[in-house]
Write an enzyme that holds these catalytic residues in place. Sequence first.
Site, PDB file in Angstrom:
ATOM      1  N   LYS A 153      78.828  27.577  -8.082  1.00 48.53           N
ATOM      2  CA  LYS A 153      78.919  28.544  -6.974  1.00 48.53           C
ATOM      3  C   LYS A 153      78.724  29.937  -7.564  1.00 48.53           C
ATOM      4  CE  LYS A 153      81.827  29.158  -2.883  1.00 48.53           C
ATOM      5  NZ  LYS A 153      80.831  29.135  -1.842  1.00 48.53           N
TER       6      LYS A 153
HETATM    7  N1  PMP Z   1      77.162  24.609   0.651  1.00 40.81           N
HETATM    8  C1  PMP Z   1      77.178  25.930   0.419  1.00 40.81           C
HETATM    9  C2  PMP Z   1      75.897  26.607   0.110  1.00 40.81           C
HETATM   10  C3  PMP Z   1      78.390  26.649   0.458  1.00 40.81           C
HETATM   11  O1  PMP Z   1      78.403  27.961   0.219  1.00 40.81           O
HETATM   12  C4  PMP Z   1      79.572  25.962   0.768  1.00 40.81           C
HETATM   13  C5  PMP Z   1      80.881  26.720   0.839  1.00 40.81           C
HETATM   14  N2  PMP Z   1      81.457  26.822  -0.420  1.00 40.81           N
HETATM   15  C6  PMP Z   1      79.511  24.585   1.008  1.00 40.81           C
HETATM   16  C7  PMP Z   1      78.295  23.939   0.940  1.00 40.81           C
HETATM   17  C8  PMP Z   1      80.760  23.811   1.301  1.00 40.81           C
HETATM   18  O2  PMP Z   1      81.551  23.755   0.150  1.00 40.81           O
HETATM   19  P1  PMP Z   1      83.133  23.569   0.223  1.00 40.81           P
HETATM   20  O3  PMP Z   1      83.367  22.439   1.143  1.00 40.81           O
HETATM   21  O4  PMP Z   1      83.511  23.276  -1.172  1.00 40.81           O
HETATM   22  O5  PMP Z   1      83.691  24.834   0.751  1.00 40.81           O
END
Ligand code: PMP
Length: 291
Positions: A153
């Site tokens: 991320k």
């Molecule tokens: N895809 C992207 C591009 C994101 O930014 C997020 C949010 N973090 C998610 C998927 C979902 O991830 P999570 O369930 O870990 O928040």
Amino acid sequence: MYYNNDTIIFFDNNFVKAKDATIDLYSQSLHYGYSVFEGIRSYEINGKSKIFKALEHYKRLCYSANKMHMPFDYTPEQLIDLTYEVLLKNNFTNAYIRPIALCSPNMSLSKGIKSYLAIEAWEWTNGYLANKMKVVTSSYERPNPKGFHIEAKVSGHYVNSILACQEAKDKGFDEALLLDANGFVAEGPGANVFYEKDGVLYTPSRGNILPGITRQTVFEICDELNITYQEKNFKVEEMYGADAAFYCGTAAEVVELDSIDNHPFSLSWNDTYSSKIQQAYSHKVLEKPFI
Ligand code: PMP
């Protein structure tokens, strides 16, 4: 506003007022999008704040820093303790937590010299995405996994998300759906996608997505509720005749999609497994049983 004169954050090994924390204009993070972060939710349970899947989020933050060759020495356990301190100092229970590791001044295109951790949090008032979203396929592709560590991320990846999200809004939709470089459905700008057809849930396989912690929680819920799911590559046209679809993410939780490229879904939301998953998710984050 995300903070006021009294808001406390953790920054560069100290608890400081958010209004007093500054970042250097020569930071590598600012110039190149070279920082890693998390988006985490805490919920009020029995009058106390409980962070949902704290360990998973902080393991991912450490993974992201490592993939980006950033010096970052915190353990997930230390990060969890620091986050609870931030919540306590601000008296937050239902909150959104945004830890970010920023790098020191450095104009070179080489790995970070020193990183600074900030843990910011603000009270959660309402959902981040609209309910029943009208989604449109984006003209922007998700970043190529051969060019980026897309399972990390990283702040810079979100320039792509901003472009896609704004394009969708300019066209009169609520949100974008991005494809991968091979034309398969990947994900939303900040959420993963599922669709339901004939009682089975489908979601894109890993490889071209950020495999979300919420997506993993949906799998757990499917196992608990005996709902069949499958990870596979599929084209957006496959979603056009679907029974239902949803986006999921830490901030979004489970959000119903109204339509995709103006194709509505065939079942009424309350008659779908997707709506059961939505309800089960809202119970799970509050540690309430769901039968
Ligand atoms: N895809 C992207 C591009 C994101 O930014 C997020 C949010 N973090 C998610 C998927 C979902 O991830 P999570 O369930 O870990 O928040």
